[in-house]
Write an enzyme that holds these catalytic residues in place. Structure first.
Site, short mmCIF file in Angstrom:
data_model
loop_
_atom_site.label_atom_id
_atom_site.label_comp_id
_atom_site.label_asym_id
_atom_site.label_seq_id
_atom_site.Cartn_x
_atom_site.Cartn_y
_atom_site.Cartn_z
N ASP A 34 -50.11 -13.53 78.50
CA ASP A 34 -49.02 -13.08 77.62
C ASP A 34 -49.45 -11.87 76.79
O ASP A 34 -48.68 -10.94 76.57
CB ASP A 34 -48.60 -14.21 76.67
CG ASP A 34 -47.99 -15.38 77.44
OD1 ASP A 34 -47.53 -16.34 76.79
OD2 ASP A 34 -47.98 -15.31 78.69
N GLU A 36 -51.38 -9.45 77.48
CA GLU A 36 -51.29 -8.17 78.21
C GLU A 36 -49.83 -7.73 78.29
O GLU A 36 -49.51 -6.56 78.09
CB GLU A 36 -51.87 -8.31 79.62
CG GLU A 36 -51.89 -6.99 80.38
CD GLU A 36 -52.70 -7.04 81.67
OE1 GLU A 36 -53.55 -7.95 81.80
OE2 GLU A 36 -52.45 -6.18 82.54
N TYR A 37 -48.94 -8.70 78.54
CA TYR A 37 -47.49 -8.37 78.62
C TYR A 37 -47.05 -7.78 77.27
O TYR A 37 -46.42 -6.73 77.19
CB TYR A 37 -46.68 -9.63 78.95
CG TYR A 37 -45.20 -9.38 79.08
CD1 TYR A 37 -44.36 -9.48 77.96
CD2 TYR A 37 -44.64 -8.99 80.30
CE1 TYR A 37 -43.01 -9.21 78.08
CE2 TYR A 37 -43.28 -8.73 80.41
CZ TYR A 37 -42.47 -8.84 79.30
OH TYR A 37 -41.13 -8.57 79.40
N LEU A 84 -14.55 -26.78 92.50
CA LEU A 84 -14.88 -27.59 93.68
C LEU A 84 -14.06 -28.87 93.67
O LEU A 84 -13.85 -29.46 92.60
CB LEU A 84 -16.37 -27.97 93.65
CG LEU A 84 -17.37 -26.83 93.87
CD1 LEU A 84 -18.77 -27.34 93.59
CD2 LEU A 84 -17.27 -26.28 95.27
N GLU A 113 -27.08 -28.87 97.55
CA GLU A 113 -27.73 -28.26 96.38
C GLU A 113 -27.44 -29.11 95.14
O GLU A 113 -26.42 -29.79 95.09
CB GLU A 113 -27.19 -26.84 96.15
CG GLU A 113 -27.42 -25.88 97.29
CD GLU A 113 -26.66 -24.58 97.10
OE1 GLU A 113 -27.03 -23.82 96.19
OE2 GLU A 113 -25.69 -24.35 97.83
N LYS A 115 -26.08 -29.86 91.59
CA LYS A 115 -24.96 -29.30 90.81
C LYS A 115 -25.41 -29.19 89.35
O LYS A 115 -25.47 -30.18 88.64
CB LYS A 115 -23.72 -30.16 90.94
CG LYS A 115 -22.48 -29.52 90.33
CD LYS A 115 -21.19 -30.28 90.69
CE LYS A 115 -19.97 -29.60 90.11
NZ LYS A 115 -19.96 -29.56 88.63
N GLU A 170 -25.05 -20.63 87.55
CA GLU A 170 -24.81 -21.54 86.42
C GLU A 170 -25.88 -21.28 85.37
O GLU A 170 -27.07 -21.38 85.65
CB GLU A 170 -24.90 -22.99 86.93
CG GLU A 170 -24.21 -23.99 86.05
CD GLU A 170 -22.71 -24.10 86.37
OE1 GLU A 170 -22.24 -23.44 87.32
OE2 GLU A 170 -22.03 -24.85 85.66
N LYS A 286 -22.06 -27.86 101.04
CA LYS A 286 -21.31 -26.74 101.62
C LYS A 286 -21.54 -26.67 103.13
O LYS A 286 -22.65 -26.94 103.59
CB LYS A 286 -21.78 -25.41 101.01
CG LYS A 286 -21.52 -25.30 99.51
CD LYS A 286 -22.02 -23.97 98.96
CE LYS A 286 -21.76 -23.90 97.47
NZ LYS A 286 -22.32 -22.66 96.86
N LYS A 310 -19.88 -36.23 92.59
CA LYS A 310 -20.13 -36.39 91.15
C LYS A 310 -20.91 -37.67 90.91
O LYS A 310 -20.51 -38.73 91.41
CB LYS A 310 -18.80 -36.45 90.40
CG LYS A 310 -17.92 -35.22 90.58
CD LYS A 310 -18.44 -34.05 89.80
CE LYS A 310 -18.08 -34.20 88.33
NZ LYS A 310 -18.40 -33.01 87.55
N1 LIG Z 1 -17.63 -24.43 90.94
C1 LIG Z 1 -18.45 -24.11 91.94
O1 LIG Z 1 -18.08 -23.51 92.92
C2 LIG Z 1 -19.89 -24.49 91.81
C3 LIG Z 1 -20.50 -25.06 90.73
C4 LIG Z 1 -21.89 -25.26 90.94
C5 LIG Z 1 -22.83 -25.80 90.04
N2 LIG Z 1 -22.45 -26.23 88.80
N3 LIG Z 1 -24.13 -25.91 90.39
C6 LIG Z 1 -24.55 -25.52 91.62
C7 LIG Z 1 -23.65 -25.00 92.54
C8 LIG Z 1 -24.15 -24.57 93.88
N4 LIG Z 1 -25.46 -24.64 94.11
O2 LIG Z 1 -23.35 -24.15 94.70
C9 LIG Z 1 -22.32 -24.86 92.19
S1 LIG Z 1 -20.99 -24.22 93.10
#
Ligand SMILES: NC(=O)c1cc2c(N)ncc(C(N)=O)c2s1
Length: 318
Positions: A34, A36-37, A84, A113, A115, A170, A286, A310
Site C-alpha cells: 500500500d 508504494e501505491y 427477472l 450465477e 443473485k 449489482e 440463464k 429466490k
Molecule cells: N434483474 C436482473 O436482470 C438481474 C439481477 C441480478 C442480480 N441481482 N445479481 C446477479 C445477476 C446475474 N449474475 O445475472 C443478476 S441479473
C-alpha cells in the site's frame, strides 16, 4: 519538473496506479505494498497541482469528486434494464426448463450465477473511458450517480479495450462493511440500516460523493447491454470477456447442462450462502446460447431465457 517530462510521467503513473488498483480491488491480489501505491498517488497529485491542465477524468485522483450535487439528473437506458421472473421451488425450475425446451429444443445449456442482493447499476463506457453510471430506476429511466460510482475502486476508469459499451451489474455493501457502518450509526445515535441492500442504496443516493466513498461499496458486473456487438456467442463467454476488460465478475458462475445440475447448484449455495462475504437473495439461471436467448425473447418486463430462484427469506435470529 518541466511540462514535457510531466506529461510523460502522468501517463506512466495512470498506467501503474490503474494496474495496482485493479490487482488490489478486482483480483484481490496486490503486487505492491500500500505504501508504494500511496507514494505514487502523492507523486501524481503533486504533478497535477503543478500542471492542472494535466488532470484527466481517468486519473485515479479523480475518483472522489469535489462538489456536492444538488440533485441527480435523469438517465434514459437505451436498452431497458429488465427484471427477472421468479422461481420459488424445484417445480418452478422444472417448469422453466420445460418451457425453454418447448421453444428451443432439448439441446440447452444454462449458466448459474449468485443473485447479488444490492442495487442494479448500468455503466456506460465510450472508447474505453468510464463516462456515466446510473441506477436501474424503473428500468427505462434511472438516476445519474456517476460521481458516487467513481468512488467504487473495482470500477475501472478505463477498460483494457477502447470499446463503447454499456455494462450492467449489482452494486453492494459487503457484510463486514455493513456491520461496521451500523455500529458507527448506533454509536452516533443514528438509525441503523435494515440490511446491506438498503445501506448500498442509501450510500449511492448520497449527494456528497465523499460519503459514498466512505461506505466501502463494491460491484459485480454480469451483463453487457448488447452482447451481440462483442462477438461473444454465449453468456458464459460474455462474462469471461467482461473479466478480460477489467471488470469484477463473480467467480461462482457455473455452466449446467441440465436442470438437475441447476438444482444441485442451488442446493450447494443454500448451504454455502451464510459463509459468503456479501448477501445474495437467490440464484440467477440463464440460457447460455445467445441464439437461443433471442429465439425465446422477452416479455414486456422480463426475459423468457432467464429466471431467478429466490431463497426463502432467512429466518431472522432475534
Ligand atoms: N434483474 C436482473 O436482470 C438481474 C439481477 C441480478 C442480480 N441481482 N445479481 C446477479 C445477476 C446475474 N449474475 O445475472 C443478476 S441479473
Amino acid at each position: 519538473m518541466e511540462k514535457k517530462a510531466a506529461e510523460k510521467r502522468v501517463q506512466e503513473l495512470h498506467t501503474l496506479l490503474n494496474q495496482y488498483n485493479y490487482e488490489y480491488h478486482v483480483l484481490d491480489h496486490p503486487s505492491v505494498p500500500d505504501a508504494e501505491y500511496d507514494q505514487l498517488m502523492r507523486e501524481l497529485t503533486d504533478i497535477e497541482a503543478q500542471y492542472p491542465d494535466l488532470v484527466s477524468p481517468e486519473s485515479p485522483t479523480q475518483r472522489v469528486g469535489g462538489e456536492i450535487l444538488s440533485a441527480f439528473n435523469k438517465v434514459e437506458h437505451k436498452i431497458p434494464m429488465l427484471s427477472l421472473g421468479n422461481a420459488f421451488n424445484e417445480a418452478d425450475l422444472r417448469d422453466f426448463d420445460r418451457k425453454v425446451k418447448q421453444a428451443v429444443g432439448d439441446d440447452v445449456e444454462y449458466v448459474c450465477e449468485l443473485k447479488i442482493d444490492g442495487l442494479a447499476i448500468s455503466l456506460h463506457y465510450e472508447n474505453g473511458l468510464f463516462i456515466q453510471g446510473s441506477t436501474r430506476g424503473d428500468g427505462t429511466i434511472g438516476e445519474d450517480i456517476t460521481a458516487n460510482l467513481k468512488t467504487i475502486r473495482s470500477i475501472p476508469l478505463r477498460i483494457s479495450q477502447p470499446m463503447t459499451i454499456e455494462v450492467r451489474g449489482e452494486a453492494y455493501m459487503p457484510k463486514k462493511s455493513f456491520e461496521k457502518l451500523n455500529q458507527q450509526k448506533e454509536e452516533n445515535g443514528e438509525e441503523p440500516f435494515a440490511n446491506p441492500r438498503n445501506a448500498a442504496a442509501g450510500s449511492l443516493r448520497q449527494l456528497d460523493p465523499r460519503i459514498a466513498a466512505s461506505r466501502n461499496l463494491d460491484i459485480f458486473l454480469y451483463a453487457i447491454g448488447d452482447f451481440s456487438e462483442t462477438g461473444a456467442t454465449t453468456h458464459h463467454d460474455g462474462l469471461n470477456l467482461l473479466e478480460k476488460l477489467g471488470f469484477k465478475v463473480n467467480k461462482e458462475r457455473e455452466k449446467c447442462t441440465s436442470i438437475e445440475e441447476v438444482i444441485q447448484y442451488v442446493q450447494k449455495w443454500v448451504e454455502k450462502r451464510p459463509h459468503l462475504p456479501y448477501e445474495i437473495d437467490g440464484i440467477v439461471i440463464k440460457v447460455n446460447s445467445f441464439v437461443q436467448q433471442s429465439e425465446l425473447g422477452t416479455t414486456a418486463k422480463s426475459p423468457r431465457w432467464a429466471i431467478a430462484y429466490k431463497f426463502p427469506a432467512e429466518e431472522v435470529v432475534t
